[in-house]
Design an enzyme around this catalytic site. Structure first.
Site, mmCIF file in Angstrom:
data_model
loop_
_atom_site.group_PDB
_atom_site.id
_atom_site.type_symbol
_atom_site.label_atom_id
_atom_site.label_comp_id
_atom_site.label_asym_id
_atom_site.label_seq_id
_atom_site.Cartn_x
_atom_site.Cartn_y
_atom_site.Cartn_z
ATOM 1 N N PRO A 92 92.410 14.837 17.803
ATOM 2 C CA PRO A 92 93.434 14.845 18.863
ATOM 3 C C PRO A 92 94.001 16.247 19.096
ATOM 4 O O PRO A 92 94.623 16.495 20.124
ATOM 5 C CB PRO A 92 94.504 13.870 18.361
ATOM 6 C CG PRO A 92 94.169 13.576 16.939
ATOM 7 C CD PRO A 92 92.754 13.941 16.700
ATOM 8 N N ARG A 161 74.064 10.535 29.647
ATOM 9 C CA ARG A 161 73.727 10.188 31.035
ATOM 10 C C ARG A 161 73.467 11.421 31.896
ATOM 11 O O ARG A 161 72.965 11.297 33.014
ATOM 12 C CB ARG A 161 74.789 9.261 31.656
ATOM 13 C CG ARG A 161 76.152 9.859 31.802
ATOM 14 C CD ARG A 161 77.169 8.833 32.284
ATOM 15 N NE ARG A 161 77.036 8.491 33.698
ATOM 16 C CZ ARG A 161 77.404 9.269 34.715
ATOM 17 N NH1 ARG A 161 77.916 10.471 34.469
ATOM 18 N NH2 ARG A 161 77.261 8.882 35.958
HETATM 19 CL CL1 6GU Z 1 88.620 13.044 19.288
HETATM 20 N N1 6GU Z 1 90.035 11.706 17.489
HETATM 21 C C1 6GU Z 1 91.095 10.997 17.133
HETATM 22 N N2 6GU Z 1 91.193 10.556 15.873
HETATM 23 N N3 6GU Z 1 92.081 10.688 17.953
HETATM 24 C C2 6GU Z 1 91.963 11.127 19.198
HETATM 25 C C3 6GU Z 1 90.888 11.862 19.650
HETATM 26 C C4 6GU Z 1 89.921 12.152 18.755
HETATM 27 N N4 6GU Z 1 91.056 12.165 20.941
HETATM 28 C C5 6GU Z 1 92.207 11.622 21.275
HETATM 29 N N5 6GU Z 1 92.762 10.991 20.238
#
Ligand code: 6GU
Length: 274
Positions: A92, A161
């Site tokens: 995130p 895709r």
């Molecule tokens: Cl890539 N990983 C996690 N754990 N939470 C997320 C994310 C990724 N992207 C948004 N929230």
């Protein structure tokens, strides 16, 4: 394209056997290899996490199993000696995943994914990897998932895709909402199929007219209206050069005008009538 994924939950990636990605694999367009992180532990409990230095909640993924797993992947290049994957780390705190990034990744021959659970992977794993291969830390949106596996599914599907031969002509990605081109930064409007009337609801008449010019213009107006309603933030990314005189008239009807001083399209301030 080759894709390696290291995870403590290989079964979470079962959907990669299904539908578009599954077919691309069956056709040899995609070579996906899953690796269990716990296979790279050496203690009886197959430990992959430990408490964070400095304190705080949650657990951090230990560096040694990740390093062993990534070393194994890089060393497997064999035939293509010297070749390294681009390491994609879902988090995130990464840079936003966009269609442009999907296109960039689709241009690489080899991707390796390192989805974390818990509070993330010991930073030194990513810093060390970055000295050997390109590393991209990617977030799929402003919310927090329990782990990166679902983000891997999202990224792999968006990338797959775009690979040559994966989509047929009828489902081409030329008109994708976020791809460069005439539909850039425009959301698709509504779609309809048979029957022409269903539960007293007719399909918009223009779609039955057979007038393809008129249909294209109607669809474009629907896309403008939809984008204004759902994603007004996209309006300032619209390109003046992508708009013809019909577009400008339709946009004016929706309260959107080209603003020469700012070089952007602008919405009429709410509450101000024409
Ligand atoms: Cl890539 N990983 C996690 N754990 N939470 C997320 C994310 C990724 N992207 C948004 N929230």
């Amino acid at each position: 394209m080759r894709i390696d994924v290291v995870t403590i939950f290989p079964e979470y990636l079962e959907p990669l056997n299904v539908s578009l990605v599954g077919k691309a694999r069956a056709r040899g367009l995609l070579d996906v290899r899953l690796h269990g992180l716990r296979e790279h532990t050496s203690d009886v409990h197959r430990t992959v996490d430990d408490s964070p230095y400095g304190g705080g909640p949650g657990m951090v993924m230990k560096p040694e199993p990740w390093a062993a797993a990534l070393d194994g992947i890089v060393d497997s290049a064999g035939e293509a000696d010297g070749e390294v994957p681009t390491l994609v780390v879902p988090t995130p705190s990464g840079r936003p995943f966009t269609q442009a990034l999907a296109q960039e990744l689709a241009g690489r021959p080899w991707l390796a994914f390192a989805p974390a659970r818990y509070e993330g992977i010991d930073r030194r794993v990513i810093d060390a990897a970055a000295e050997r291969m390109p590393v991209v830390e990617v977030s799929i949106g402003d919310y927090v998932l329990a782990g990166g596996e679902v983000a891997v599914l999202v990224i792999v599907e968006a990338v797959a895709r775009l690979l040559p031969g994966v989509l047929g002509n009828a489902e081409s990605h030329q008109d994708d909402s976020f791809a460069p081109g005439r539909m850039a930064d425009l959301l698709e409007g509504p779609v309809y199929t048979k029957p022409a009337e269903w539960r007293d609801r007719p399909v918009p008449e223009v779609l039955l007219s057979g007038n393809h010019g008129l249909i294209a213009r109607w669809r474009r107006e629907q896309a403008f209206a939809r984008t204004l309603a759902m994603r007004p933030d996209l309006v300032e990314r619209w390109d003046r050069a992508a708009m013809d005189k019909h577009d400008l008239k339709a946009l004016a009807g929706l309260g959107v005008h080209w603003d020469e001083p700012s070089g952007r399209f602008r919405r009429r301030p709410i509450g101000v009538e024409e």
